[in-house]
Design a protein around this motif. Structure first.
Motif, PDB file in Angstrom:
ATOM      1  N   PRO A 138      27.141   3.941  31.030  1.00 59.72           N
ATOM      2  CA  PRO A 138      26.718   5.204  31.646  1.00 59.72           C
ATOM      3  C   PRO A 138      27.786   5.786  32.552  1.00 59.72           C
ATOM      4  CG  PRO A 138      25.671   3.358  32.741  1.00 59.72           C
ATOM      5  CD  PRO A 138      26.404   2.801  31.557  1.00 59.72           C
ATOM      6  N   GLY A 139      27.773   7.098  32.675  1.00 62.46           N
ATOM      7  CA  GLY A 139      28.676   7.772  33.597  1.00 62.46           C
ATOM      8  C   GLY A 139      30.048   8.073  33.043  1.00 62.46           C
ATOM      9  N   LEU A 140      30.278   7.786  31.774  1.00 59.97           N
ATOM     10  CA  LEU A 140      31.565   8.074  31.166  1.00 59.97           C
ATOM     11  C   LEU A 140      31.468   9.310  30.283  1.00 59.97           C
ATOM     12  CD1 LEU A 140      32.638   4.448  30.186  1.00 59.97           C
ATOM     13  CD2 LEU A 140      33.396   5.784  32.148  1.00 59.97           C
ATOM     14  N   LYS A 141      32.604   9.747  29.788  1.00 61.10           N
ATOM     15  CA  LYS A 141      32.663  10.867  28.862  1.00 61.10           C
ATOM     16  C   LYS A 141      33.241  10.367  27.549  1.00 61.10           C
ATOM     17  CE  LYS A 141      33.496  14.043  32.618  1.00 61.10           C
ATOM     18  NZ  LYS A 141      34.558  14.570  33.445  1.00 61.10           N
ATOM     19  N   LYS A 142      32.982  11.113  26.496  1.00 59.21           N
ATOM     20  CA  LYS A 142      33.478  10.748  25.173  1.00 59.21           C
ATOM     21  C   LYS A 142      35.000  10.555  25.194  1.00 59.21           C
ATOM     22  CE  LYS A 142      33.826  12.720  20.561  1.00 59.21           C
ATOM     23  NZ  LYS A 142      33.473  13.856  19.721  1.00 59.21           N
ATOM     24  N   ASN A 143      35.699  11.400  25.926  1.00 53.72           N
ATOM     25  CA  ASN A 143      37.162  11.334  25.965  1.00 53.72           C
ATOM     26  C   ASN A 143      37.696  10.142  26.757  1.00 53.72           C
ATOM     27  OD1 ASN A 143      37.205  13.673  24.473  1.00 53.72           O
ATOM     28  ND2 ASN A 143      37.407  14.997  26.257  1.00 53.72           N
ATOM     29  N   ASP A 144      36.836   9.452  27.506  1.00 51.44           N
ATOM     30  CA  ASP A 144      37.274   8.284  28.270  1.00 51.44           C
ATOM     31  C   ASP A 144      37.535   7.067  27.372  1.00 51.44           C
ATOM     32  OD1 ASP A 144      37.100   9.633  30.700  1.00 51.44           O
ATOM     33  OD2 ASP A 144      35.010   9.035  31.013  1.00 51.44           O
ATOM     34  N   PHE A 145      36.923   7.051  26.198  1.00 48.34           N
ATOM     35  CA  PHE A 145      37.014   5.901  25.300  1.00 48.34           C
ATOM     36  C   PHE A 145      38.230   5.987  24.396  1.00 48.34           C
ATOM     37  CE2 PHE A 145      32.536   6.196  26.307  1.00 48.34           C
ATOM     38  CZ  PHE A 145      32.222   4.885  26.607  1.00 48.34           C
ATOM     39  N   LYS A 146      38.820   4.827  24.152  1.00 46.75           N
ATOM     40  CA  LYS A 146      39.900   4.712  23.176  1.00 46.75           C
ATOM     41  C   LYS A 146      39.527   3.572  22.245  1.00 46.75           C
ATOM     42  CE  LYS A 146      44.757   3.657  22.567  1.00 46.75           C
ATOM     43  NZ  LYS A 146      45.958   3.095  23.188  1.00 46.75           N
ATOM     44  N   LEU A 147      39.414   3.873  20.962  1.00 46.14           N
ATOM     45  CA  LEU A 147      39.131   2.863  19.953  1.00 46.14           C
ATOM     46  C   LEU A 147      40.384   2.652  19.129  1.00 46.14           C
ATOM     47  CD1 LEU A 147      36.219   4.013  20.655  1.00 46.14           C
ATOM     48  CD2 LEU A 147      35.582   3.153  18.438  1.00 46.14           C
ATOM     49  N   SER A 148      40.730   1.403  18.918  1.00 40.86           N
ATOM     50  CA  SER A 148      41.892   1.088  18.087  1.00 40.86           C
ATOM     51  C   SER A 148      41.549  -0.089  17.186  1.00 40.86           C
ATOM     52  CB  SER A 148      43.120   0.781  18.948  1.00 40.86           C
ATOM     53  OG  SER A 148      42.895  -0.380  19.720  1.00 40.86           O
ATOM     54  N   LEU A 149      42.193  -0.111  16.047  1.00 40.53           N
ATOM     55  CA  LEU A 149      41.976  -1.179  15.085  1.00 40.53           C
ATOM     56  C   LEU A 149      43.320  -1.781  14.731  1.00 40.53           C
ATOM     57  CD1 LEU A 149      39.858  -2.612  13.298  1.00 40.53           C
ATOM     58  CD2 LEU A 149      40.400  -0.937  11.533  1.00 40.53           C
ATOM     59  N   GLU A 150      43.490  -3.062  15.034  1.00 43.16           N
ATOM     60  CA  GLU A 150      44.704  -3.799  14.690  1.00 43.16           C
ATOM     61  C   GLU A 150      44.300  -4.977  13.822  1.00 43.16           C
ATOM     62  OE1 GLU A 150      46.820  -4.859  18.254  1.00 43.16           O
ATOM     63  OE2 GLU A 150      46.419  -2.902  19.155  1.00 43.16           O
ATOM     64  N   ARG A 151      44.726  -4.914  12.571  1.00 48.84           N
ATOM     65  CA  ARG A 151      44.290  -5.878  11.559  1.00 48.84           C
ATOM     66  C   ARG A 151      42.774  -5.834  11.482  1.00 48.84           C
ATOM     67  NH1 ARG A 151      48.736 -10.518  12.664  1.00 48.84           N
ATOM     68  NH2 ARG A 151      50.498  -9.097  12.464  1.00 48.84           N
ATOM     69  N   ASN A 152      42.076  -6.874  11.822  1.00 48.01           N
ATOM     70  CA  ASN A 152      40.613  -6.825  11.785  1.00 48.01           C
ATOM     71  C   ASN A 152      40.005  -6.897  13.195  1.00 48.01           C
ATOM     72  OD1 ASN A 152      41.288  -9.501  12.228  1.00 48.01           O
ATOM     73  ND2 ASN A 152      39.521 -10.285  11.090  1.00 48.01           N
ATOM     74  N   LEU A 153      40.778  -6.497  14.196  1.00 47.34           N
ATOM     75  CA  LEU A 153      40.313  -6.548  15.582  1.00 47.34           C
ATOM     76  C   LEU A 153      40.062  -5.128  16.096  1.00 47.34           C
ATOM     77  CD1 LEU A 153      39.817  -8.681  17.832  1.00 47.34           C
ATOM     78  CD2 LEU A 153      42.081  -8.115  18.677  1.00 47.34           C
ATOM     79  N   LEU A 154      38.800  -4.830  16.374  1.00 48.61           N
ATOM     80  CA  LEU A 154      38.410  -3.530  16.911  1.00 48.61           C
ATOM     81  C   LEU A 154      38.425  -3.613  18.434  1.00 48.61           C
ATOM     82  CD1 LEU A 154      37.214  -0.650  16.567  1.00 48.61           C
ATOM     83  CD2 LEU A 154      34.947  -1.731  16.598  1.00 48.61           C
ATOM     84  N   ASN A 155      39.234  -2.773  19.068  1.00 47.83           N
ATOM     85  CA  ASN A 155      39.332  -2.736  20.531  1.00 47.83           C
ATOM     86  C   ASN A 155      38.691  -1.458  21.036  1.00 47.83           C
ATOM     87  OD1 ASN A 155      41.004  -5.129  21.035  1.00 47.83           O
ATOM     88  ND2 ASN A 155      42.553  -3.987  19.912  1.00 47.83           N
ATOM     89  N   ILE A 156      37.808  -1.590  22.003  1.00 48.33           N
ATOM     90  CA  ILE A 156      37.203  -0.454  22.678  1.00 48.33           C
ATOM     91  C   ILE A 156      37.637  -0.544  24.130  1.00 48.33           C
ATOM     92  CG2 ILE A 156      35.065   0.690  23.337  1.00 48.33           C
ATOM     93  CD1 ILE A 156      33.746  -0.687  20.914  1.00 48.33           C
ATOM     94  N   SER A 157      38.317   0.494  24.604  1.00 55.34           N
ATOM     95  CA  SER A 157      38.829   0.439  25.974  1.00 55.34           C
ATOM     96  C   SER A 157      38.567   1.749  26.694  1.00 55.34           C
ATOM     97  CB  SER A 157      40.325   0.123  25.978  1.00 55.34           C
ATOM     98  OG  SER A 157      41.041   1.139  25.320  1.00 55.34           O
ATOM     99  N   VAL A 158      38.549   1.643  28.013  1.00 56.30           N
ATOM    100  CA  VAL A 158      38.423   2.796  28.899  1.00 56.30           C
ATOM    101  C   VAL A 158      39.431   2.606  30.014  1.00 56.30           C
ATOM    102  CG1 VAL A 158      36.961   3.893  30.647  1.00 56.30           C
ATOM    103  CG2 VAL A 158      36.014   3.327  28.421  1.00 56.30           C
ATOM    104  N   GLU A 159      40.183   3.640  30.300  1.00 53.14           N
ATOM    105  CA  GLU A 159      41.125   3.638  31.416  1.00 53.14           C
ATOM    106  C   GLU A 159      40.900   4.934  32.173  1.00 53.14           C
ATOM    107  OE1 GLU A 159      43.885   1.913  33.783  1.00 53.14           O
ATOM    108  OE2 GLU A 159      43.469   1.054  31.822  1.00 53.14           O
ATOM    109  N   ARG A 160      40.262   4.842  33.320  1.00 52.37           N
ATOM    110  CA  ARG A 160      39.954   6.029  34.116  1.00 52.37           C
ATOM    111  C   ARG A 160      40.511   5.880  35.502  1.00 52.37           C
ATOM    112  NH1 ARG A 160      33.929   8.230  34.381  1.00 52.37           N
ATOM    113  NH2 ARG A 160      34.147   7.064  36.277  1.00 52.37           N
ATOM    114  N   ASN A 161      40.997   6.953  36.036  1.00 56.10           N
ATOM    115  CA  ASN A 161      41.403   6.981  37.434  1.00 56.10           C
ATOM    116  C   ASN A 161      40.222   7.460  38.246  1.00 56.10           C
ATOM    117  OD1 ASN A 161      44.027   6.284  36.721  1.00 56.10           O
ATOM    118  ND2 ASN A 161      44.619   8.417  36.443  1.00 56.10           N
ATOM    119  N   SER A 162      39.939   6.781  39.351  1.00 55.71           N
ATOM    120  CA  SER A 162      38.832   7.226  40.198  1.00 55.71           C
ATOM    121  C   SER A 162      39.248   8.510  40.902  1.00 55.71           C
ATOM    122  CB  SER A 162      38.451   6.149  41.215  1.00 55.71           C
ATOM    123  OG  SER A 162      39.561   5.823  42.001  1.00 55.71           O
TER     124      SER A 162
END
Length: 144
Positions: A61-85
């Protein structure tokens, strides 16, 4: 402040002294001051599957769609968020703050049946929903 248990009968037994010390240590390490800092600061996730898809639901909760970064390396799905307060002029003083995801990474190993070209994600009402299509071969095998 730490509360120490005592024996209301006034009888002090040899083991009661140790129980008193144990109570002190239990109260220190079970205090919210420590448990809040030791609690993992990553969102909870549900993983499920149907005949044709795998589903990953991440509560953030409290995030925006643009805050998420999804990446796929081989068969590893990474979901990350990097936000500045951000410092707002109307900043609140929180007594307790449990949902504050400024940055995190969750990684998931995709099964062989997953089609890496069939991954879709949407963020609605504080929930990131990732749908992963199964390969055609897996759909056929799963139907038998």
């Amino acid at each position: 402040m730490t509360l120490v248990k005592f024996n209301p009968n006034g009888n002090v037994k040899k083991n009661d002294l140790m129980n008193g010390f144990d109570g002190v240590f239990d109260s220190i390490f079970n205090d919210t001051f420590f448990s809040d800092r030791m609690m993992a600061r990553v969102p909870a996730v549900n993983i499920s599957e149907s005949k044709d898809h795998y589903y990953v639901e991440l509560a953030a909760p409290g995030l925006k769609k643009n805050d998420f970064k999804l990446s796929l390396e081989r068969n590893l799905l990474n979901i990350s968020v990097e936000r500045n307060s951000e410092n707002n002029a109307q900043e609140r003083n929180y007594n307790k703050r449990e949902f504050s995801y400024n940055s995190f990474v969750r990684s998931f190993t995709l099964p062989e049946a997953a089609d890496e070209n069939g991954i879709e994600a949407k963020y609605v009402d504080g929930m990131l929903c990732v749908n992963i299509v199964k390969r055609e071969e897996a759909k056929i095998q799963g139907g038998n």
